[in-house]
Design a protein around this motif. Structure first.
Motif, short mmCIF file in Angstrom:
data_model
loop_
_atom_site.label_atom_id
_atom_site.label_comp_id
_atom_site.label_asym_id
_atom_site.label_seq_id
_atom_site.Cartn_x
_atom_site.Cartn_y
_atom_site.Cartn_z
N ALA A 79 56.59 40.24 29.49
CA ALA A 79 57.09 41.33 30.33
C ALA A 79 57.13 42.61 29.51
N SER A 80 56.85 43.74 30.17
CA SER A 80 56.83 45.03 29.47
C SER A 80 57.52 46.10 30.31
N HIS A 81 58.68 45.78 30.84
CA HIS A 81 59.38 46.73 31.70
C HIS A 81 59.67 48.06 31.00
N LYS A 134 48.99 36.36 34.03
CA LYS A 134 49.87 37.28 34.74
C LYS A 134 50.74 38.02 33.74
N HIS A 135 51.10 39.25 34.09
CA HIS A 135 51.98 40.06 33.24
C HIS A 135 52.90 40.87 34.14
N VAL A 136 54.18 40.96 33.77
CA VAL A 136 55.19 41.63 34.58
C VAL A 136 55.59 42.95 33.93
N THR A 137 55.71 44.00 34.76
CA THR A 137 56.05 45.31 34.21
C THR A 137 56.66 46.19 35.29
N PHE A 138 57.02 47.42 34.91
CA PHE A 138 57.45 48.46 35.83
C PHE A 138 56.32 49.49 35.97
N SER A 139 56.32 50.19 37.10
CA SER A 139 55.31 51.23 37.34
C SER A 139 55.66 52.54 36.66
N GLY A 140 56.94 52.74 36.38
CA GLY A 140 57.39 54.05 35.95
C GLY A 140 57.72 54.92 37.14
N THR A 141 58.25 56.10 36.87
CA THR A 141 58.73 56.94 37.97
C THR A 141 58.45 58.41 37.72
N LEU A 142 57.66 58.98 38.58
CA LEU A 142 57.44 60.42 38.60
C LEU A 142 58.14 61.08 39.78
N LEU A 143 58.42 60.29 40.82
CA LEU A 143 58.88 60.85 42.09
C LEU A 143 60.29 60.44 42.49
N TRP A 144 60.92 59.52 41.76
CA TRP A 144 62.22 59.02 42.20
C TRP A 144 63.26 60.12 42.43
N PRO A 145 63.31 61.19 41.62
CA PRO A 145 64.29 62.25 41.91
C PRO A 145 64.12 62.89 43.28
N PHE A 146 62.95 62.64 43.91
CA PHE A 146 62.67 63.25 45.20
C PHE A 146 62.68 62.20 46.31
N LEU A 147 63.42 61.12 46.09
CA LEU A 147 63.45 60.04 47.07
C LEU A 147 63.90 60.54 48.44
N CYS A 184 51.66 42.54 37.40
CA CYS A 184 52.63 42.29 38.47
C CYS A 184 53.76 43.31 38.37
N TYR A 185 53.69 44.33 39.22
CA TYR A 185 54.71 45.36 39.20
C TYR A 185 55.98 44.85 39.87
N GLU A 186 57.10 44.99 39.18
CA GLU A 186 58.37 44.62 39.79
C GLU A 186 58.76 45.72 40.78
N ILE A 187 58.91 45.33 42.04
CA ILE A 187 59.29 46.27 43.09
C ILE A 187 60.79 46.53 42.95
N HIS A 188 61.14 47.77 42.56
CA HIS A 188 62.47 48.00 42.00
C HIS A 188 62.92 49.44 42.24
#
Length: 350
Positions: A79-81, A134-147, A184-188
């Motif tokens: 995992a590489s979150h 398979k490998h698990v990770t996060f996508s990162g966030t460029l837009l979350w402040p504008f949710l 495998c992006y963790e939906i988070h």
């Protein structure tokens, strides 16, 4: 149908600086004693794995597998979150997430991003050497402040954010493809890929990249009021990894999904040990089994109340009890009528 593998455990929440949690052998012994059959290793934890060596040395990769095998364990995946988070990080999170990178790269977003990208590419190579697909990770966030769409988004803001996210991830996805490993992006929440629609948007912009998949964790769907069972119906072809984490969502007259800046114990939505929350895991295991999911059921333990040792021990039992060992024959075979075309024609009157 296929039987889901398990129980596995994500080591990130249990790893520490004191024995047995500060070495791979120590954690392997602990996990086996708790009843787990597989472990997911956080690739950022240098006490447990040297990611660079694992990517470059088959001997070292075999040593890791040998340590786990000594305790009867399988490596479920890496995992590489933390590194994934740094691939795409909005400036608002620069300081809160700065500790995810080595000290020499802190306060240097450009170098930190380059480091994170190389970490993911090494994770792809290490996964192949370790026999993983398979490998698990996060996508990162460029837009979350504008949710929330206020102040109103400038025209094209969301489109540009996803375009940039794809620009950063496509070279990584291509390396994973070369190594034969799914991402495998963790939906988070807080990630740009935080629900089905954001995943679809990203997937489409990658040209439906075959290595772009997801890790299913129902707890993050519950806290967003998403139908976590229908989610499997929609995305089962892209679900390649599975975290078992429970949650409860209890909105009231004062707060709801956004949480009111409260600590975990006071939030309307909070994570719980498996079986202590609201999630119907029997239905989840049935649905995934019906769709031929053949990956691991991995405990990701997060609970704001329970002792982690109890959570791990109970979690292993919980997963083991939920795994459906698929049948090799139908329950009604005893009254089966075998193929006879002439009989079939008589039955329907022709």
């Amino acid at each position: 149908m296929k039987t889901i593998k398990g129980p596995g455990v994500f080591l990130a929440q249990f790893a520490g600086e004191s024995a047995p949690f500060n070495t791979l052998a120590g954690m392997a012994s602990w996990a086996a004693e708790k009843g787990f059959k597989g472990v997911e290793i956080p690739s950022w934890n240098t006490n447990l794995i040297d990611l660079h060596r694992a990517a470059e040395s088959q001997t070292y990769a075999d040593e890791i597998l040998g340590v786990l095998n000594e305790y009867g364990l399988t490596l479920t995946d890496l995992a590489s979150h933390l590194q994934g988070q740094l691939v795409a990080l909005h400036p608002a999170f620069d300081l809160p997430a700065d500790s995810f990178a080595p000290a020499a790269l802190r306060n240097n977003p450009e170098e930190r991003q380059r480091w994170a990208t190389e970490q993911l590419k090494m994770a792809a190579k290490a996964s192949r050497r370790l026999g993983l697909d398979k490998h698990v990770t996060f996508s990162g966030t460029l837009l979350w402040p504008f949710l929330y769409p206020y102040p109103q988004w400038p025209e094209g803001l969301i489109e540009e954010g996803f375009d940039e996210l794809v620009r950063r991830w496509m070279p990584i996805l291509n390396v994973f493809d070369e190594q034969g490993v799914d991402v495998c992006y963790e939906i988070h929440p807080t990630e740009d890929l935080h629900d089905g629609l954001t995943f679809e948007r990203f997937l489409e912009k990658t040209g439906n990249h075959s290595r772009c998949n997801m890790m299913y964790d129902p707890s993050h769907l519950v806290l967003q009021s998403i139908d976590y069972l229908a989610f499997i119906d929609h995305y089962h072809q892209r679900i390649k990894a599975f975290h078992v984490k429970d949650a409860e969502f209890r909105p009231n007259g004062k707060t709801g999904a956004y949480g009111g800046y409260q600590p975990w114990t006071s939030r309307a939505g909070r994570f719980r040990s498996p079986g202590d929350g609201q999630i119907d895991f029997a239905a989840i295991f049935s649905s995934l089994t019906g769709y031929n999911f053949d990956g691991w059921a991995v405990l990701e333990w997060e609970c704001c109340f329970k002792n982690p040792e109890d959570g791990a021990r109970e979690g292993a039992l919980f997963i083991n009890d939920k795994i459906i060992h698929v049948t090799e024959r139908s329950f009604d075979d005893f009254c089966k009528s075998y193929a006879d075309q002439s009989l079939n024609r008589k039955i329907i009157g022709i």
